[in-house]
Design a protein around this motif. Structure first.
Motif, PDB file in Angstrom:
ATOM      1  N   SER A   1       1.199  23.976  13.890  1.00 18.53           N
ATOM      2  CA  SER A   1       1.609  24.926  14.931  1.00 18.53           C
ATOM      3  C   SER A   1       1.559  26.343  14.398  1.00 18.53           C
ATOM      4  O   SER A   1       1.638  26.590  13.188  1.00 18.53           O
ATOM      5  CB  SER A   1       3.028  24.595  15.423  1.00 18.53           C
ATOM      6  OG  SER A   1       3.960  24.691  14.359  1.00 18.53           O
TER       7      SER A   1
ATOM      8  N   GLU B   1       0.467  17.150  12.661  1.00 16.75           N
ATOM      9  CA  GLU B   1       0.746  18.210  13.623  1.00 16.75           C
ATOM     10  C   GLU B   1       0.746  19.563  12.918  1.00 16.75           C
ATOM     11  O   GLU B   1       1.227  19.685  11.788  1.00 16.75           O
ATOM     12  CB  GLU B   1       2.108  18.000  14.285  1.00 16.75           C
ATOM     13  CG  GLU B   1       2.151  16.849  15.265  1.00 16.75           C
ATOM     14  CD  GLU B   1       3.498  16.750  15.967  1.00 16.75           C
ATOM     15  OE1 GLU B   1       3.579  16.017  16.967  1.00 16.75           O
ATOM     16  OE2 GLU B   1       4.465  17.400  15.511  1.00 16.75           O
TER      17      GLU B   1
ATOM     18  N   LYS C   1       0.950  24.361  19.573  1.00 19.16           N
ATOM     19  CA  LYS C   1       0.921  23.228  18.662  1.00 19.16           C
ATOM     20  C   LYS C   1      -0.252  22.328  19.012  1.00 19.16           C
ATOM     21  O   LYS C   1      -0.588  22.140  20.180  1.00 19.16           O
ATOM     22  CB  LYS C   1       2.227  22.438  18.764  1.00 19.16           C
ATOM     23  CG  LYS C   1       2.324  21.223  17.858  1.00 19.16           C
ATOM     24  CD  LYS C   1       3.559  20.392  18.177  1.00 19.16           C
ATOM     25  CE  LYS C   1       4.845  21.154  17.900  1.00 19.16           C
ATOM     26  NZ  LYS C   1       6.046  20.287  18.114  1.00 19.16           N
ATOM     27  N   SER C   2      -0.875  21.733  17.963  1.00 14.75           N
ATOM     28  CA  SER C   2      -1.975  20.784  18.144  1.00 14.75           C
ATOM     29  C   SER C   2      -1.790  19.642  17.153  1.00 14.75           C
ATOM     30  O   SER C   2      -1.024  19.756  16.181  1.00 14.75           O
ATOM     31  CB  SER C   2      -3.331  21.456  17.923  1.00 14.75           C
ATOM     32  OG  SER C   2      -3.523  22.520  18.818  1.00 14.75           O
ATOM     33  N   HIS C   3      -2.506  18.527  17.358  1.00 14.07           N
ATOM     34  CA  HIS C   3      -2.412  17.397  16.433  1.00 14.07           C
ATOM     35  C   HIS C   3      -3.723  16.636  16.391  1.00 14.07           C
ATOM     36  O   HIS C   3      -4.587  16.780  17.263  1.00 14.07           O
ATOM     37  CB  HIS C   3      -1.268  16.450  16.829  1.00 14.07           C
ATOM     38  CG  HIS C   3      -1.529  15.713  18.109  1.00 14.07           C
ATOM     39  ND1 HIS C   3      -1.114  16.189  19.342  1.00 14.07           N
ATOM     40  CD2 HIS C   3      -2.170  14.531  18.364  1.00 14.07           C
ATOM     41  CE1 HIS C   3      -1.475  15.346  20.283  1.00 14.07           C
ATOM     42  NE2 HIS C   3      -2.124  14.335  19.718  1.00 14.07           N
TER      43      HIS C   3
ATOM     44  N   TYR D   1      -5.342  32.019  19.100  1.00 15.28           N
ATOM     45  CA  TYR D   1      -5.505  30.668  19.638  1.00 15.28           C
ATOM     46  C   TYR D   1      -4.729  29.677  18.776  1.00 15.28           C
ATOM     47  O   TYR D   1      -4.494  29.890  17.588  1.00 15.28           O
ATOM     48  CB  TYR D   1      -6.982  30.276  19.718  1.00 15.28           C
ATOM     49  CG  TYR D   1      -7.761  30.468  18.444  1.00 15.28           C
ATOM     50  CD1 TYR D   1      -7.875  29.452  17.498  1.00 15.28           C
ATOM     51  CD2 TYR D   1      -8.396  31.681  18.178  1.00 15.28           C
ATOM     52  CE1 TYR D   1      -8.594  29.629  16.334  1.00 15.28           C
ATOM     53  CE2 TYR D   1      -9.111  31.877  17.012  1.00 15.28           C
ATOM     54  CZ  TYR D   1      -9.209  30.847  16.103  1.00 15.28           C
ATOM     55  OH  TYR D   1      -9.927  31.030  14.940  1.00 15.28           O
ATOM     56  N   LYS D   2      -4.331  28.551  19.416  1.00 17.99           N
ATOM     57  CA  LYS D   2      -3.543  27.549  18.716  1.00 17.99           C
ATOM     58  C   LYS D   2      -4.416  26.784  17.731  1.00 17.99           C
ATOM     59  O   LYS D   2      -5.647  26.809  17.825  1.00 17.99           O
ATOM     60  CB  LYS D   2      -2.876  26.595  19.707  1.00 17.99           C
ATOM     61  CG  LYS D   2      -3.826  25.778  20.549  1.00 17.99           C
ATOM     62  CD  LYS D   2      -3.036  24.931  21.535  1.00 17.99           C
ATOM     63  CE  LYS D   2      -3.955  24.065  22.385  1.00 17.99           C
ATOM     64  NZ  LYS D   2      -3.181  23.235  23.341  1.00 17.99           N
TER      65      LYS D   2
ATOM     66  N   GLN E   1      -6.600  24.205  15.482  1.00 25.44           N
ATOM     67  CA  GLN E   1      -7.540  23.096  15.659  1.00 25.44           C
ATOM     68  C   GLN E   1      -7.376  22.192  14.438  1.00 25.44           C
ATOM     69  O   GLN E   1      -7.588  22.627  13.311  1.00 25.44           O
ATOM     70  CB  GLN E   1      -8.967  23.630  15.764  1.00 25.44           C
ATOM     71  CG  GLN E   1      -9.985  22.592  16.140  1.00 25.44           C
ATOM     72  CD  GLN E   1     -11.350  23.226  16.401  1.00 25.44           C
ATOM     73  OE1 GLN E   1     -11.573  24.385  16.069  1.00 25.44           O
ATOM     74  NE2 GLN E   1     -12.244  22.472  16.997  1.00 25.44           N
TER      75      GLN E   1
END
Length: 408
Positions: free
Chosen positions: A310, A308, A315-317, A235-236, A238
Protein backbone atom coordinates in the motif's frame (compact mmCIF):
# COMPACT_ATOMS: atom_id res chain seq x y z
CA UNK A 1 -4.48 41.53 -53.89
CA UNK A 2 -3.65 44.61 -55.93
CA UNK A 3 -6.19 47.45 -56.07
CA UNK A 4 -7.94 48.71 -59.17
CA UNK A 5 -6.25 51.38 -61.29
CA UNK A 6 -8.28 54.56 -61.36
CA UNK A 7 -7.90 58.17 -62.55
CA UNK A 8 -6.64 60.58 -59.92
CA UNK A 9 -5.40 64.09 -59.62
CA UNK A 10 -1.92 64.95 -58.38
CA UNK A 11 -1.38 64.25 -54.67
CA UNK A 12 -0.10 66.72 -52.15
CA UNK A 13 3.39 66.45 -50.79
CA UNK A 14 1.99 66.20 -47.19
CA UNK A 15 3.83 66.33 -43.96
CA UNK A 16 4.06 70.17 -43.91
CA UNK A 17 7.82 69.85 -44.08
CA UNK A 18 9.80 73.04 -44.93
CA UNK A 19 11.81 73.48 -48.06
CA UNK A 20 9.19 72.15 -50.49
CA UNK A 21 9.69 74.87 -53.07
CA UNK A 22 11.94 72.70 -55.28
CA UNK A 23 9.32 69.94 -55.15
CA UNK A 24 6.50 72.34 -56.06
CA UNK A 25 8.51 73.66 -58.98
CA UNK A 26 9.18 70.09 -60.07
CA UNK A 27 5.49 69.23 -59.83
CA UNK A 28 4.54 72.29 -61.86
CA UNK A 29 7.08 71.47 -64.55
CA UNK A 30 5.92 67.82 -64.58
CA UNK A 31 2.28 68.89 -64.85
CA UNK A 32 3.15 71.05 -67.81
CA UNK A 33 4.60 68.09 -69.70
CA UNK A 34 2.20 65.28 -68.64
CA UNK A 35 2.04 62.84 -71.57
CA UNK A 36 -1.01 60.85 -72.51
CA UNK A 37 -1.42 57.47 -70.78
CA UNK A 38 -2.36 55.49 -73.85
CA UNK A 39 -0.95 51.95 -73.58
CA UNK A 40 0.71 52.48 -70.17
CA UNK A 41 -0.33 50.34 -67.17
CA UNK A 42 0.61 50.45 -63.49
CA UNK A 43 1.34 47.15 -61.74
CA UNK A 44 1.93 46.36 -58.06
CA UNK A 45 1.37 43.55 -55.49
CA UNK A 46 0.07 43.35 -51.95
CA UNK A 47 2.67 42.88 -49.20
CA UNK A 48 2.46 40.73 -46.07
CA UNK A 49 5.19 41.28 -43.49
CA UNK A 50 5.95 40.25 -39.92
CA UNK A 51 6.13 43.06 -37.38
CA UNK A 52 9.70 44.35 -37.16
CA UNK A 53 10.71 43.04 -40.60
CA UNK A 54 11.18 44.89 -43.92
CA UNK A 55 8.37 45.53 -46.42
CA UNK A 56 9.17 46.30 -50.06
CA UNK A 57 6.71 48.21 -52.26
CA UNK A 58 7.13 48.13 -56.04
CA UNK A 59 5.33 50.42 -58.50
CA UNK A 60 5.99 49.21 -62.07
CA UNK A 61 4.94 50.59 -65.43
CA UNK A 62 4.31 48.49 -68.50
CA UNK A 63 5.01 50.15 -71.84
CA UNK A 64 6.61 53.13 -70.12
CA UNK A 65 7.07 56.41 -71.97
CA UNK A 66 9.05 58.18 -69.24
CA UNK A 67 5.99 59.31 -67.27
CA UNK A 68 6.58 60.39 -63.67
CA UNK A 69 5.95 57.79 -60.92
CA UNK A 70 5.28 58.61 -57.27
CA UNK A 71 4.38 56.63 -54.11
CA UNK A 72 1.92 57.84 -51.42
CA UNK A 73 1.23 56.54 -47.90
CA UNK A 74 -2.27 55.69 -46.53
CA UNK A 75 -2.70 59.37 -45.56
CA UNK A 76 -1.95 60.24 -49.21
CA UNK A 77 1.31 61.92 -48.30
CA UNK A 78 4.04 61.62 -50.92
CA UNK A 79 6.75 59.19 -49.88
CA UNK A 80 8.77 59.33 -53.13
CA UNK A 81 8.37 61.51 -56.20
CA UNK A 82 10.59 59.93 -58.78
CA UNK A 83 13.83 59.43 -56.76
CA UNK A 84 13.14 62.27 -54.33
CA UNK A 85 11.76 61.61 -50.81
CA UNK A 86 9.71 64.56 -49.42
CA UNK A 87 8.54 62.54 -46.38
CA UNK A 88 10.98 62.76 -43.50
CA UNK A 89 10.50 59.14 -42.32
CA UNK A 90 13.95 57.66 -42.78
CA UNK A 91 12.59 54.10 -42.56
CA UNK A 92 11.61 54.51 -46.23
CA UNK A 93 14.58 53.95 -48.52
CA UNK A 94 14.85 53.94 -52.29
CA UNK A 95 15.74 50.51 -53.61
CA UNK A 96 15.38 51.10 -57.35
CA UNK A 97 14.29 53.93 -59.60
CA UNK A 98 13.95 53.87 -63.39
CA UNK A 99 11.50 54.90 -66.07
CA UNK A 100 9.59 51.66 -65.52
CA UNK A 101 9.84 51.08 -61.73
CA UNK A 102 9.86 52.80 -58.37
CA UNK A 103 10.78 50.36 -55.60
CA UNK A 104 10.89 51.45 -51.94
CA UNK A 105 11.66 49.53 -48.72
CA UNK A 106 10.14 50.16 -45.29
CA UNK A 107 12.20 48.87 -42.35
CA UNK A 108 11.05 47.99 -38.82
CA UNK A 109 7.41 47.65 -39.83
CA UNK A 110 4.79 48.18 -37.12
CA UNK A 111 1.02 47.83 -36.89
CA UNK A 112 0.64 51.58 -37.55
CA UNK A 113 2.20 51.08 -41.01
CA UNK A 114 -0.61 48.78 -42.13
CA UNK A 115 -2.96 50.06 -44.87
CA UNK A 116 -3.16 51.08 -48.53
CA UNK A 117 -0.19 52.63 -50.35
CA UNK A 118 -0.81 54.33 -53.69
CA UNK A 119 1.24 54.25 -56.88
CA UNK A 120 0.53 57.20 -59.20
CA UNK A 121 1.53 57.68 -62.81
CA UNK A 122 1.45 61.17 -64.33
CA UNK A 123 -0.29 60.59 -67.62
CA UNK A 124 -3.30 62.16 -69.25
CA UNK A 125 -5.50 61.22 -67.50
CA UNK A 126 -3.38 60.30 -64.43
CA UNK A 127 -3.40 56.67 -63.28
CA UNK A 128 -3.45 55.31 -59.74
CA UNK A 129 -3.29 51.84 -58.21
CA UNK A 130 -2.93 50.75 -54.59
CA UNK A 131 -1.13 47.99 -52.71
CA UNK A 132 -2.06 46.81 -49.22
CA UNK A 133 0.50 46.16 -46.49
CA UNK A 134 -0.65 43.56 -43.94
CA UNK A 135 1.34 43.27 -40.72
CA UNK A 136 1.50 39.93 -38.87
CA UNK A 137 2.17 39.83 -35.13
CA UNK A 138 3.34 36.55 -33.54
CA UNK A 139 2.08 35.61 -30.05
CA UNK A 140 3.88 37.53 -27.33
CA UNK A 141 3.67 34.69 -24.83
CA UNK A 142 2.71 31.02 -24.73
CA UNK A 143 1.83 29.61 -21.30
CA UNK A 144 0.34 26.32 -20.03
CA UNK A 145 -1.61 26.38 -16.78
CA UNK A 146 -2.42 23.01 -15.20
CA UNK A 147 -5.27 22.54 -12.74
CA UNK A 148 -3.36 20.14 -10.46
CA UNK A 149 0.39 19.81 -10.32
CA UNK A 150 0.01 16.18 -9.15
CA UNK A 151 -2.93 14.03 -10.26
CA UNK A 152 -4.16 10.60 -9.17
CA UNK A 153 -4.73 7.89 -11.78
CA UNK A 154 -8.30 7.93 -13.05
CA UNK A 155 -8.77 11.66 -12.42
CA UNK A 156 -9.70 14.16 -15.13
CA UNK A 157 -7.49 17.24 -15.07
CA UNK A 158 -7.80 20.57 -16.88
CA UNK A 159 -4.98 22.25 -18.79
CA UNK A 160 -5.15 25.71 -20.40
CA UNK A 161 -2.78 27.11 -22.99
CA UNK A 162 -2.82 30.86 -23.71
CA UNK A 163 -1.27 32.64 -26.71
CA UNK A 164 -1.34 36.39 -26.08
CA UNK A 165 -1.38 39.44 -28.37
CA UNK A 166 -1.16 37.94 -31.83
CA UNK A 167 -2.48 39.02 -35.20
CA UNK A 168 -4.30 37.24 -36.78
CA UNK A 169 -5.67 34.92 -34.03
CA UNK A 170 -3.52 31.91 -33.23
CA UNK A 171 -4.53 28.27 -33.77
CA UNK A 172 -3.54 26.09 -30.80
CA UNK A 173 -2.91 22.34 -31.06
CA UNK A 174 -2.43 19.84 -28.21
CA UNK A 175 -0.21 16.74 -28.07
CA UNK A 176 0.36 14.09 -25.40
CA UNK A 177 3.67 12.59 -26.38
CA UNK A 178 3.25 12.00 -30.14
CA UNK A 179 -0.54 11.71 -30.02
CA UNK A 180 -2.60 14.76 -31.00
CA UNK A 181 -5.51 15.66 -28.73
CA UNK A 182 -8.51 17.95 -29.19
CA UNK A 183 -8.99 21.10 -27.12
CA UNK A 184 -11.59 23.86 -27.03
CA UNK A 185 -10.47 27.41 -27.93
CA UNK A 186 -11.80 30.88 -27.09
CA UNK A 187 -10.69 34.12 -28.81
CA UNK A 188 -10.62 37.57 -27.21
CA UNK A 189 -9.88 40.76 -29.18
CA UNK A 190 -8.09 43.71 -27.64
CA UNK A 191 -7.83 46.63 -30.07
CA UNK A 192 -6.04 45.11 -33.09
CA UNK A 193 -4.66 42.12 -31.16
CA UNK A 194 -6.08 38.71 -30.31
CA UNK A 195 -5.60 36.48 -27.26
CA UNK A 196 -6.46 32.78 -27.69
CA UNK A 197 -7.00 30.33 -24.81
CA UNK A 198 -7.41 26.60 -25.45
CA UNK A 199 -8.76 24.22 -22.79
CA UNK A 200 -7.87 20.52 -22.64
CA UNK A 201 -9.62 17.98 -20.39
CA UNK A 202 -7.49 14.88 -19.87
CA UNK A 203 -8.18 11.68 -17.91
CA UNK A 204 -4.83 10.39 -16.68
CA UNK A 205 -3.53 6.91 -15.92
CA UNK A 206 -0.29 5.53 -14.50
CA UNK A 207 1.12 5.24 -18.03
CA UNK A 208 0.88 9.06 -18.32
CA UNK A 209 3.34 9.72 -15.49
CA UNK A 210 6.32 11.65 -16.86
CA UNK A 211 4.72 12.11 -20.32
CA UNK A 212 4.93 15.65 -21.80
CA UNK A 213 1.77 17.54 -22.74
CA UNK A 214 2.64 19.96 -25.55
CA UNK A 215 0.88 23.18 -26.59
CA UNK A 216 1.87 24.08 -30.17
CA UNK A 217 1.04 27.25 -32.11
CA UNK A 218 0.02 27.46 -35.76
CA UNK A 219 0.55 31.07 -36.92
CA UNK A 220 1.82 32.56 -40.21
CA UNK A 221 4.26 34.82 -38.35
CA UNK A 222 6.10 32.10 -36.43
CA UNK A 223 7.28 28.51 -36.79
CA UNK A 224 7.83 25.80 -34.16
CA UNK A 225 6.55 27.85 -31.24
CA UNK A 226 5.53 25.49 -28.44
CA UNK A 227 5.64 24.94 -24.72
CA UNK A 228 5.14 21.81 -22.62
CA UNK A 229 4.42 20.48 -19.16
CA UNK A 230 5.25 17.03 -17.81
CA UNK A 231 2.44 15.11 -16.15
CA UNK A 232 2.93 13.81 -12.63
CA UNK A 233 0.51 10.97 -11.85
CA UNK A 234 0.20 9.12 -8.54
CA UNK A 235 -0.98 5.50 -8.63
CA UNK A 236 -1.45 2.58 -6.24
CA UNK A 237 1.09 -0.27 -6.15
CA UNK A 238 1.36 -2.98 -8.77
CA UNK A 239 2.24 -6.23 -6.96
CA UNK A 240 3.84 -9.45 -8.26
CA UNK A 241 4.83 -12.70 -6.48
CA UNK A 242 7.68 -14.78 -7.91
CA UNK A 243 8.92 -18.25 -6.87
CA UNK A 244 12.66 -18.30 -6.20
CA UNK A 245 12.89 -21.98 -5.14
CA UNK A 246 12.19 -24.48 -6.51
CA UNK A 247 12.88 -22.75 -9.79
CA UNK A 248 10.59 -25.14 -11.64
CA UNK A 249 8.77 -28.40 -11.08
CA UNK A 250 6.59 -29.55 -8.19
CA UNK A 251 6.54 -28.29 -4.63
CA UNK A 252 7.01 -31.56 -2.72
CA UNK A 253 6.97 -32.61 0.91
CA UNK A 254 10.20 -32.09 2.77
CA UNK A 255 11.55 -29.52 0.30
CA UNK A 256 11.89 -25.75 0.88
CA UNK A 257 9.85 -22.99 -0.75
CA UNK A 258 10.96 -19.38 -1.17
CA UNK A 259 8.71 -16.58 -2.53
CA UNK A 260 9.56 -12.94 -3.23
CA UNK A 261 7.08 -10.06 -3.45
CA UNK A 262 7.82 -6.99 -5.58
CA UNK A 263 5.68 -3.84 -5.67
CA UNK A 264 5.95 -0.64 -7.70
CA UNK A 265 3.86 2.49 -7.24
CA UNK A 266 3.96 6.25 -6.94
CA UNK A 267 4.78 7.06 -4.27
CA UNK A 268 6.81 3.92 -3.64
CA UNK A 269 4.93 1.49 -1.34
CA UNK A 270 5.85 1.90 2.31
CA UNK A 271 3.86 -1.01 3.76
CA UNK A 272 4.23 -4.60 2.54
CA UNK A 273 3.02 -7.75 4.33
CA UNK A 274 2.35 -11.47 3.82
CA UNK A 275 -0.78 -13.33 4.94
CA UNK A 276 -2.52 -16.63 4.35
CA UNK A 277 -6.00 -16.28 2.85
CA UNK A 278 -8.84 -17.79 4.96
CA UNK A 279 -6.40 -19.34 7.43
CA UNK A 280 -3.64 -18.53 9.88
CA UNK A 281 -0.04 -18.39 8.78
CA UNK A 282 1.81 -21.62 9.78
CA UNK A 283 4.21 -21.08 12.66
CA UNK A 284 7.20 -22.48 10.77
CA UNK A 285 6.82 -19.93 7.96
CA UNK A 286 9.53 -17.25 8.05
CA UNK A 287 8.70 -13.80 6.64
CA UNK A 288 11.62 -11.42 6.09
CA UNK A 289 10.63 -8.15 4.44
CA UNK A 290 9.39 -9.02 0.96
CA UNK A 291 10.46 -12.70 1.21
CA UNK A 292 8.50 -15.71 2.50
CA UNK A 293 10.36 -18.96 3.34
CA UNK A 294 9.08 -22.42 4.25
CA UNK A 295 12.09 -24.64 4.91
CA UNK A 296 10.26 -27.98 5.16
CA UNK A 297 7.01 -28.25 3.21
CA UNK A 298 4.17 -30.48 4.35
CA UNK A 299 0.59 -30.86 3.19
CA UNK A 300 -0.75 -28.70 6.00
CA UNK A 301 0.93 -25.76 4.21
CA UNK A 302 -1.52 -26.02 1.30
CA UNK A 303 -3.43 -22.80 0.67
CA UNK A 304 -3.29 -19.32 -0.84
CA UNK A 305 -0.55 -16.92 0.29
CA UNK A 306 -1.08 -13.22 -0.37
CA UNK A 307 1.34 -10.29 -0.55
CA UNK A 308 -0.25 -6.89 0.11
CA UNK A 309 1.36 -3.50 -0.58
CA UNK A 310 0.00 0.00 0.00
CA UNK A 311 0.90 3.64 -0.46
CA UNK A 312 -0.88 6.99 -0.13
CA UNK A 313 -3.08 6.24 -3.15
CA UNK A 314 -4.34 2.78 -2.23
CA UNK A 315 -3.70 -0.93 -1.64
CA UNK A 316 -3.05 -3.83 -4.04
CA UNK A 317 -2.20 -7.54 -3.67
CA UNK A 318 -1.01 -10.62 -5.54
CA UNK A 319 -1.74 -14.28 -4.62
CA UNK A 320 0.29 -17.50 -4.76
CA UNK A 321 -1.58 -20.83 -4.55
CA UNK A 322 0.49 -23.58 -2.88
CA UNK A 323 -0.18 -27.32 -3.31
CA UNK A 324 2.29 -29.73 -1.69
CA UNK A 325 2.78 -33.09 -3.49
CA UNK A 326 4.09 -36.40 -2.10
CA UNK A 327 7.83 -36.61 -1.92
CA UNK A 328 7.97 -39.28 -4.69
CA UNK A 329 5.30 -37.75 -6.87
CA UNK A 330 7.72 -36.37 -9.31
CA UNK A 331 9.90 -39.51 -9.40
CA UNK A 332 6.94 -41.86 -10.05
CA UNK A 333 5.77 -39.65 -12.81
CA UNK A 334 9.25 -39.69 -14.30
CA UNK A 335 9.42 -43.52 -14.07
CA UNK A 336 6.05 -43.85 -15.74
CA UNK A 337 7.23 -41.55 -18.46
CA UNK A 338 10.35 -43.69 -19.00
CA UNK A 339 8.29 -46.95 -19.12
CA UNK A 340 5.95 -45.52 -21.68
CA UNK A 341 8.86 -44.39 -23.78
CA UNK A 342 10.49 -47.86 -23.70
CA UNK A 343 7.25 -49.67 -24.64
CA UNK A 344 6.65 -47.25 -27.46
CA UNK A 345 10.17 -47.81 -28.78
CA UNK A 346 9.79 -51.62 -28.75
CA UNK A 347 6.46 -51.48 -30.55
CA UNK A 348 7.94 -49.21 -33.17
CA UNK A 349 10.86 -51.65 -33.78
CA UNK A 350 8.51 -54.67 -34.14
CA UNK A 351 6.24 -52.88 -36.60
CA UNK A 352 9.23 -51.79 -38.62
CA UNK A 353 10.62 -55.38 -38.74
CA UNK A 354 7.26 -56.78 -39.90
CA UNK A 355 7.00 -54.20 -42.64
CA UNK A 356 10.49 -55.08 -43.85
CA UNK A 357 9.64 -58.83 -43.89
CA UNK A 358 6.49 -58.26 -45.90
CA UNK A 359 8.39 -56.21 -48.45
CA UNK A 360 11.08 -58.91 -48.83
CA UNK A 361 8.53 -61.75 -49.31
CA UNK A 362 6.58 -59.77 -51.87
CA UNK A 363 9.65 -59.06 -53.92
CA UNK A 364 10.71 -62.78 -53.72
CA UNK A 365 7.39 -64.16 -55.03
CA UNK A 366 7.25 -61.56 -57.72
CA UNK A 367 10.64 -62.50 -59.18
CA UNK A 368 10.67 -66.35 -59.02
CA UNK A 369 8.73 -68.89 -61.17
CA UNK A 370 6.92 -71.99 -59.75
CA UNK A 371 6.22 -75.40 -61.32
CA UNK A 372 3.66 -78.19 -60.84
CA UNK A 373 2.94 -81.51 -62.47
CA UNK A 374 -0.22 -82.97 -64.13
CA UNK A 375 -0.69 -86.64 -64.98
CA UNK A 376 -3.06 -88.00 -67.58
CA UNK A 377 -4.19 -91.60 -67.64
CA UNK A 378 -2.78 -93.45 -70.56
CA UNK A 379 -4.75 -96.23 -72.27
CA UNK A 380 -8.04 -95.44 -70.60
CA UNK A 381 -9.61 -94.58 -73.90
CA UNK A 382 -8.89 -98.10 -75.32
CA UNK A 383 -10.17 -100.03 -72.29
CA UNK A 384 -13.17 -102.41 -72.81
CA UNK A 385 -14.79 -101.45 -69.51
CA UNK A 386 -14.40 -99.15 -66.59
CA UNK A 387 -12.40 -101.54 -64.44
CA UNK A 388 -9.92 -102.08 -67.19
CA UNK A 389 -9.68 -98.34 -67.73
CA UNK A 390 -8.85 -97.76 -64.08
CA UNK A 391 -6.26 -100.50 -64.06
CA UNK A 392 -4.70 -99.15 -67.25
CA UNK A 393 -4.73 -95.63 -65.85
CA UNK A 394 -2.99 -96.61 -62.63
CA UNK A 395 -0.42 -98.55 -64.49
CA UNK A 396 0.09 -95.78 -66.88
CA UNK A 397 0.98 -93.30 -64.21
CA UNK A 398 4.46 -94.66 -63.99
CA UNK A 399 5.03 -93.97 -67.64
CA UNK A 400 3.18 -90.78 -67.87
CA UNK A 401 4.89 -87.84 -69.34
CA UNK A 402 5.79 -85.03 -67.14
CA UNK A 403 4.17 -81.82 -68.20
CA UNK A 404 5.26 -78.50 -66.88
CA UNK A 405 3.12 -75.43 -66.49
CA UNK A 406 4.43 -72.05 -65.39
CA UNK A 407 2.88 -69.21 -63.49
CA UNK A 408 3.99 -65.82 -62.63
Amino acid sequence: MAGRAQPSGPAGSGGGAPGLLPLLLLLLSAAAIIPRGDGQNLVTEDVTVVEGDVATISCRVKNSDDSVIQLLNPNRQTIYFRDFRPLKDSRFQLVNFSNSELRVSLTNVSISDEGRYFCQLYTDPPQEIYTTITVLVPPRNLVIDIQKETAVEGEEIELNCTAMASRPPTTIRWFKGNKELTGKSEVEQWSDMYTVTSQLLLKVGREDDGVPVICLVDHPAVKDLQTQRYLEVMYKPQVRVSQNYPLQGLTREGEPLELTCTAFGKPQPTDMRWLRVDDEMPQHVVVSGSNLLISNLNKTDNGTYRCEASNAVGKSHADYMLFVYDSRAGEEGAIRSVDHAVVGGVVAVVVFAMLCLLIILGRYFARHKGTYFTHEAKGADDAADADTAIINAEGGQNNSEEKKEYFI
